[in-house]
Design a protein around this motif. Structure first.
Motif, short mmCIF file in Angstrom:
data_model
loop_
_atom_site.label_atom_id
_atom_site.label_comp_id
_atom_site.label_asym_id
_atom_site.label_seq_id
_atom_site.Cartn_x
_atom_site.Cartn_y
_atom_site.Cartn_z
N ASN A 14 0.83 -1.21 0.00
CA ASN A 14 0.00 0.00 0.00
C ASN A 14 0.87 1.26 0.00
O ASN A 14 0.53 2.24 -0.66
CB ASN A 14 -0.94 0.01 1.21
CG ASN A 14 -2.06 -0.98 1.05
OD1 ASN A 14 -2.47 -1.33 -0.05
ND2 ASN A 14 -2.57 -1.46 2.18
N CYS A 15 1.96 1.22 0.73
CA CYS A 15 2.89 2.36 0.73
C CYS A 15 3.49 2.55 -0.65
O CYS A 15 3.65 3.68 -1.12
CB CYS A 15 4.00 2.14 1.76
SG CYS A 15 3.43 2.06 3.46
N ALA A 16 3.83 1.45 -1.31
CA ALA A 16 4.40 1.52 -2.65
C ALA A 16 3.39 2.12 -3.63
O ALA A 16 3.75 2.95 -4.46
CB ALA A 16 4.83 0.13 -3.11
N LYS A 17 2.14 1.71 -3.53
CA LYS A 17 1.09 2.24 -4.41
C LYS A 17 0.89 3.74 -4.17
O LYS A 17 0.78 4.52 -5.11
CB LYS A 17 -0.21 1.47 -4.17
CG LYS A 17 -1.39 1.98 -4.96
CD LYS A 17 -1.21 1.78 -6.45
CE LYS A 17 -2.50 2.13 -7.17
NZ LYS A 17 -2.24 2.78 -8.43
N ARG A 18 0.88 4.14 -2.91
CA ARG A 18 0.72 5.57 -2.58
C ARG A 18 1.89 6.37 -3.14
O ARG A 18 1.71 7.44 -3.72
CB ARG A 18 0.62 5.75 -1.07
CG ARG A 18 0.45 7.19 -0.63
CD ARG A 18 0.39 7.29 0.86
NE ARG A 18 1.65 6.81 1.41
CZ ARG A 18 2.27 7.35 2.44
NH1 ARG A 18 1.76 8.36 3.07
NH2 ARG A 18 3.42 6.87 2.85
N LEU A 19 3.10 5.84 -3.01
CA LEU A 19 4.28 6.52 -3.54
C LEU A 19 4.20 6.60 -5.06
O LEU A 19 4.44 7.67 -5.63
CB LEU A 19 5.56 5.80 -3.10
CG LEU A 19 6.87 6.37 -3.62
CD1 LEU A 19 7.04 7.84 -3.22
CD2 LEU A 19 8.04 5.53 -3.13
N GLU A 20 3.86 5.51 -5.72
CA GLU A 20 3.76 5.51 -7.18
C GLU A 20 2.73 6.55 -7.65
O GLU A 20 2.99 7.33 -8.57
CB GLU A 20 3.35 4.13 -7.68
CG GLU A 20 3.22 4.06 -9.19
CD GLU A 20 2.72 2.71 -9.66
OE1 GLU A 20 3.51 2.00 -10.28
OE2 GLU A 20 1.54 2.39 -9.38
N ASP A 21 1.57 6.57 -7.02
CA ASP A 21 0.53 7.55 -7.39
C ASP A 21 1.03 8.98 -7.22
O ASP A 21 0.77 9.84 -8.07
CB ASP A 21 -0.72 7.35 -6.55
CG ASP A 21 -1.47 6.06 -6.88
OD1 ASP A 21 -1.18 5.45 -7.94
OD2 ASP A 21 -2.33 5.66 -6.08
N THR A 22 1.75 9.23 -6.15
CA THR A 22 2.28 10.58 -5.90
C THR A 22 3.36 10.94 -6.92
O THR A 22 3.38 12.05 -7.45
CB THR A 22 2.82 10.69 -4.47
OG1 THR A 22 1.78 10.34 -3.56
CG2 THR A 22 3.30 12.10 -4.18
N LEU A 23 4.25 10.00 -7.22
CA LEU A 23 5.32 10.26 -8.20
C LEU A 23 4.75 10.54 -9.58
O LEU A 23 5.31 11.34 -10.34
CB LEU A 23 6.29 9.08 -8.25
CG LEU A 23 7.12 8.83 -7.00
CD1 LEU A 23 7.96 7.57 -7.17
CD2 LEU A 23 7.99 10.03 -6.66
N ASN A 24 3.63 9.92 -9.90
CA ASN A 24 3.02 10.13 -11.22
C ASN A 24 2.37 11.51 -11.35
O ASN A 24 1.93 11.87 -12.44
CB ASN A 24 2.04 9.00 -11.55
CG ASN A 24 2.78 7.80 -12.08
OD1 ASN A 24 3.66 7.91 -12.93
ND2 ASN A 24 2.45 6.64 -11.56
N ARG A 25 2.33 12.27 -10.28
CA ARG A 25 1.84 13.66 -10.34
C ARG A 25 2.95 14.63 -10.75
O ARG A 25 2.68 15.80 -11.00
CB ARG A 25 1.26 14.07 -9.00
CG ARG A 25 0.02 13.31 -8.65
CD ARG A 25 -0.59 13.83 -7.37
NE ARG A 25 -1.63 12.92 -6.92
CZ ARG A 25 -1.80 12.52 -5.69
NH1 ARG A 25 -1.01 12.99 -4.73
NH2 ARG A 25 -2.76 11.69 -5.37
N ILE A 26 4.18 14.16 -10.80
CA ILE A 26 5.29 15.02 -11.22
C ILE A 26 5.11 15.29 -12.71
O ILE A 26 4.98 14.35 -13.50
CB ILE A 26 6.65 14.34 -10.95
CG1 ILE A 26 6.83 14.09 -9.45
CG2 ILE A 26 7.79 15.19 -11.51
CD1 ILE A 26 8.04 13.23 -9.11
#
Length: 73
Positions: A14-26
């Motif tokens: 879940n932490c990995a998914k949250r990080l991936e989603d946030t990184l994709n906002r760059i």
């Protein structure tokens, strides 16, 4: 340009998914994080890549302070 990285010390899927989603906002950046493989794929235009990676590392340090990103050569 696309580069692959090892990413270690992510707490859970879940932490990995949250990080991936946030990184994709760059802006101009696409990231794919595989928790199971411990890998991060970053894609960005050549002229923007260094700036994008700097932001990827900054955001990762905020969300996952113990995470370590190492380029796969």
């Amino acid at each position: 340009m696309t580069r692959n990285y090892e990413i270690e010390n992510i707490d859970c899927a879940n932490c990995a998914k949250r990080l991936e989603d946030t990184l994709n906002r760059i802006p101009q950046t696409q990231c794919r994080l595989s928790f199971a493989l411990g890998q991060l794929r970053v894609t960005a235009p050549d002229e923007h890549f260094d700036k994008a990676m700097k932001e990827v590392r900054r955001v990762t340090k905020i969300l996952e302070p113990d995470a370590v990103i190492t380029e796969i050569r």
